[in-house]
Design a protein around this motif. Structure first.
Motif, PDB file in Angstrom:
ATOM      1  N   ASP A 108       0.820  -1.178   0.057  1.00  0.00           N
ATOM      2  CA  ASP A 108      -0.036  -0.002  -0.078  1.00  0.00           C
ATOM      3  C   ASP A 108       0.963   1.334  -0.018  1.00  0.00           C
ATOM      4  O   ASP A 108       0.590   2.405   0.063  1.00  0.00           O
ATOM      5  N   ALA A 109       2.223   1.083  -0.184  1.00  0.00           N
ATOM      6  CA  ALA A 109       3.003   2.234   0.207  1.00  0.00           C
ATOM      7  C   ALA A 109       3.130   3.048  -1.158  1.00  0.00           C
ATOM      8  O   ALA A 109       2.898   2.423  -2.359  1.00  0.00           O
ATOM      9  N   GLU A 110       2.970   4.346  -1.000  1.00  0.00           N
ATOM     10  CA  GLU A 110       3.269   5.241  -2.106  1.00  0.00           C
ATOM     11  C   GLU A 110       4.434   5.130  -3.009  1.00  0.00           C
ATOM     12  O   GLU A 110       5.670   5.139  -2.509  1.00  0.00           O
ATOM     13  N   PRO A 111       4.443   4.937  -4.256  1.00  0.00           N
ATOM     14  CA  PRO A 111       5.967   4.961  -5.098  1.00  0.00           C
ATOM     15  C   PRO A 111       6.266   6.014  -4.795  1.00  0.00           C
ATOM     16  O   PRO A 111       5.851   7.178  -4.994  1.00  0.00           O
ATOM     17  N   PRO A 112       7.930   6.000  -5.245  1.00  0.00           N
ATOM     18  CA  PRO A 112       8.564   7.244  -5.341  1.00  0.00           C
ATOM     19  C   PRO A 112       8.338   8.132  -6.506  1.00  0.00           C
ATOM     20  O   PRO A 112       7.913   7.691  -7.448  1.00  0.00           O
ATOM     21  N   THR A 113       8.373   9.515  -6.366  1.00  0.00           N
ATOM     22  CA  THR A 113       8.260  10.298  -7.566  1.00  0.00           C
ATOM     23  C   THR A 113       9.452   9.931  -8.221  1.00  0.00           C
ATOM     24  O   THR A 113      10.506   9.821  -7.906  1.00  0.00           O
ATOM     25  N   GLU A 114       9.389  10.445  -9.681  1.00  0.00           N
ATOM     26  CA  GLU A 114      10.545  10.517 -10.406  1.00  0.00           C
ATOM     27  C   GLU A 114      11.638  11.708 -10.136  1.00  0.00           C
ATOM     28  O   GLU A 114      12.675  11.474 -10.096  1.00  0.00           O
ATOM     29  N   SER A 115      11.221  12.593  -9.435  1.00  0.00           N
ATOM     30  CA  SER A 115      12.021  13.880  -8.954  1.00  0.00           C
ATOM     31  C   SER A 115      12.615  13.278  -7.896  1.00  0.00           C
ATOM     32  O   SER A 115      14.023  13.484  -7.595  1.00  0.00           O
ATOM     33  N   GLU A 174      10.432   5.744   0.998  1.00  0.00           N
ATOM     34  CA  GLU A 174      11.176   6.050   2.320  1.00  0.00           C
ATOM     35  C   GLU A 174      12.671   5.634   2.296  1.00  0.00           C
ATOM     36  O   GLU A 174      13.448   6.479   3.166  1.00  0.00           O
ATOM     37  N   ARG A 175      13.167   4.766   1.705  1.00  0.00           N
ATOM     38  CA  ARG A 175      14.469   4.402   1.328  1.00  0.00           C
ATOM     39  C   ARG A 175      15.254   5.599   0.870  1.00  0.00           C
ATOM     40  O   ARG A 175      16.276   6.017   1.127  1.00  0.00           O
ATOM     41  N   LEU A 176      14.614   6.160  -0.189  1.00  0.00           N
ATOM     42  CA  LEU A 176      15.129   7.133  -1.034  1.00  0.00           C
ATOM     43  C   LEU A 176      15.310   8.239  -0.310  1.00  0.00           C
ATOM     44  O   LEU A 176      16.300   9.283  -0.389  1.00  0.00           O
ATOM     45  N   ALA A 177      14.300   8.867   0.383  1.00  0.00           N
ATOM     46  CA  ALA A 177      14.218   9.868   1.317  1.00  0.00           C
ATOM     47  C   ALA A 177      15.389   9.827   2.404  1.00  0.00           C
ATOM     48  O   ALA A 177      15.867  10.822   2.627  1.00  0.00           O
ATOM     49  N   ALA A 178      15.515   8.668   2.969  1.00  0.00           N
ATOM     50  CA  ALA A 178      16.463   8.595   4.043  1.00  0.00           C
ATOM     51  C   ALA A 178      17.846   8.719   3.538  1.00  0.00           C
ATOM     52  O   ALA A 178      18.862   9.374   3.852  1.00  0.00           O
ATOM     53  N   LEU A 179      18.194   8.255   2.235  1.00  0.00           N
ATOM     54  CA  LEU A 179      19.201   8.300   1.570  1.00  0.00           C
ATOM     55  C   LEU A 179      19.627   9.868   0.995  1.00  0.00           C
ATOM     56  O   LEU A 179      20.839  10.254   1.232  1.00  0.00           O
ATOM     57  N   THR A 180      18.569  10.541   0.386  1.00  0.00           N
ATOM     58  CA  THR A 180      18.651  11.814   0.208  1.00  0.00           C
ATOM     59  C   THR A 180      19.075  12.727   1.269  1.00  0.00           C
ATOM     60  O   THR A 180      19.750  13.752   1.312  1.00  0.00           O
TER      61      THR A 180
END
Length: 206
Positions: A108-115, A174-180
């Motif tokens: 149910d998690a939202e996929p990451p945006t391309e940006s 969430e993983r991309l946000a943490a890495l960013t």
């Protein structure tokens, strides 16, 4: 799943699809990895920290035996596959085993945006340049596009504990946000250090 999974506890985190060289020297692990070589079955690589054994790890398979030694030791190259969660440890063999289940992302998690994905990858490449790493950009295959966070995790510069926390997140966003967030903190420090070094080399002139 009810089948017992052999476990290899190490003080590191293996990301899905990451290639990792291992030197196998303890007799119990020579037996365990030897069986994995013979059968092609996976084993579980799981972080062991001061607080104990992590509950989420990564399945690993041996892709190559790179060297064998006369005394029975050997070197292997393993590759991470899917994540798993430990259910119940089992000590019936010399090496640890456990019942386990797949550890999947939340459907149910939202996929990451391309940006978000593109921004994280761009920051990652800047980090590689600043740390002198080879900037090898993998092909934009399905796995890379869906799980870019796992591709970046090994050279992200995160501590082992923080890598484990990223591994345990159940959405790519969430993983991309943490890495960013990590890249945004780390890159300015590296750029400042690079500027100071240029000043030293240029006797105070940029």
């Amino acid at each position: 799943m009810s089948a017992l999974l052999p476990l290899f506890p190490l003080q590191l985190v293996l990301a899905p699809m990451e290639l990792l060289p291992l030197h196998i020297f303890e007799p119990r692990y020579r037996d365990m990895i030897g069986r994995a070589i013979d059968t092609g079955d996976p084993f579980g690589l799981v972080l062991v920290a001061e607080s104990g054994l992590a509950t989420v790890g990564t399945l690993a398979v041996v892709v190559e035996v790179t060297k064998r030694y006369p005394d029975g030791r050997f070197d292997v190259l393993v590759q991470g596959r899917k994540r798993f969660r430990l259910i119940q440890p089992d000590n019936s063999k010399a090496y640890l085993q456990a019942t386990w289940e797949p550890f999947l992302d939340d459907l149910d998690a939202e996929p990451p945006t391309e940006s978000l994905r593109r921004g994280a990858v761009d920051s990652y490449l800047r980090l590689l340049r600043l740390t002198g790493r080879a900037q090898v950009v993998p092909d934009e295959g399905p796995f890379i596009r869906q799980y870019a966070s796992f591709v970046m995790l090994p050279l992200s510069g995160l501590t082992t504990g923080d890598k484990q926390r990223v591994l345990e997140r159940r959405s790519e966003a969430e993983r991309l946000a943490a890495l960013t967030e990590h890249f945004d903190e780390r890159i300015p420090l590296l750029e400042a250090a690079e500027s100071r070094q240029r000043l030293i080399w240029g006797n105070g002139r940029l």
